[in-house]
Design an enzyme around this catalytic site. Structure first.
Site, PDB file in Angstrom:
ATOM      1  N   GLU A 109      -4.767  -6.936  10.385  1.00 29.11           N
ATOM      2  CA  GLU A 109      -4.387  -7.156   8.987  1.00 29.11           C
ATOM      3  C   GLU A 109      -4.439  -5.846   8.204  1.00 29.11           C
ATOM      4  OE1 GLU A 109      -5.218 -11.046  10.740  1.00 29.11           O
ATOM      5  OE2 GLU A 109      -6.238  -9.109  10.865  1.00 29.11           O
TER       6      GLU A 109
ATOM      7  N   ASP B 263      11.360   2.646   1.679  1.00 31.15           N
ATOM      8  CA  ASP B 263      12.480   1.858   1.170  1.00 31.15           C
ATOM      9  C   ASP B 263      12.799   2.196  -0.285  1.00 31.15           C
ATOM     10  OD1 ASP B 263      14.471  -0.297   1.258  1.00 31.15           O
ATOM     11  OD2 ASP B 263      13.080  -1.335  -0.087  1.00 31.15           O
TER      12      ASP B 263
END
Length: 164
Positions: free
Chosen positions: A120, A134
């Protein structure tokens, strides 16, 4: 290889999710980091919130938190773990190369469960780093995610790990 090293496989080589039901519940923490290298102009645009898509660091932090919560949906044999705390922090660091800037992303994940939260924490860092790429790729396609790695973990049978 030992049987322990391939515990996601049955004796006949088939994948399976490890049964952790007999393990004791314990507090577990994992800390991971990613390092993102970019042009200094990209860092400046991030710091001055000049990116058209919005606040890069805030959005990447949220993406990392959301990714930690979805880790078992992304990693095939990863257990769904109830997360009690997820924090993603980012800071720009100075390095020896004056041509670039580095963003260090750190994620800490905590739980009280029968299995750890290393995946995680690693997933949180990786997705936060990908989100930075991005959001900034229009002005800097040469951004590199230099590494994503476990820095610290505690709890469970294997005890504590700390990267030196």
């Amino acid at each position: 290889m030992s049987e322990q090293s391939l515990n996601h496989f049955t004796q006949d080589g088939r994948p399976h999710m490890v049964d952790v039901s007999e393990k004791a519940i314990s507090k577990r923490t994992a800390v991971a980091e990613s390092l993102v290298r970019m042009q200094k102009a990209t860092r400046d645009a991030i710091v001055h919130q000049a990116m058209r898509k919005g606040d890069v660091l805030a959005i990447a932090e949220l993406a990392g938190i959301m990714a930690a919560k979805k880790t078992s949906d992304l990693i095939p044999l990863c257990h769904p773990v109830p997360l009690h705390h997820v924090a993603v922090d980012m800071d720009f660091e100075e390095r020896n190369n004056p041509d670039y800037a580095w963003l260090r992303i750190e994620a800490q994940v905590d739980t009280a469960h029968q299995t750890g939260v290393e995946m995680e924490a690693l997933t949180a860092c990786a997705v936060a780093a990908l989100t930075v790429y991005d959001m900034c790729k229009k002005i800097d396609r040469a951004i590199e995610i230099e590494h994503t790695r476990l820095v610290y973990k505690s709890g469970g049978e294997s005890g504590t790990f700390e990267r030196r």
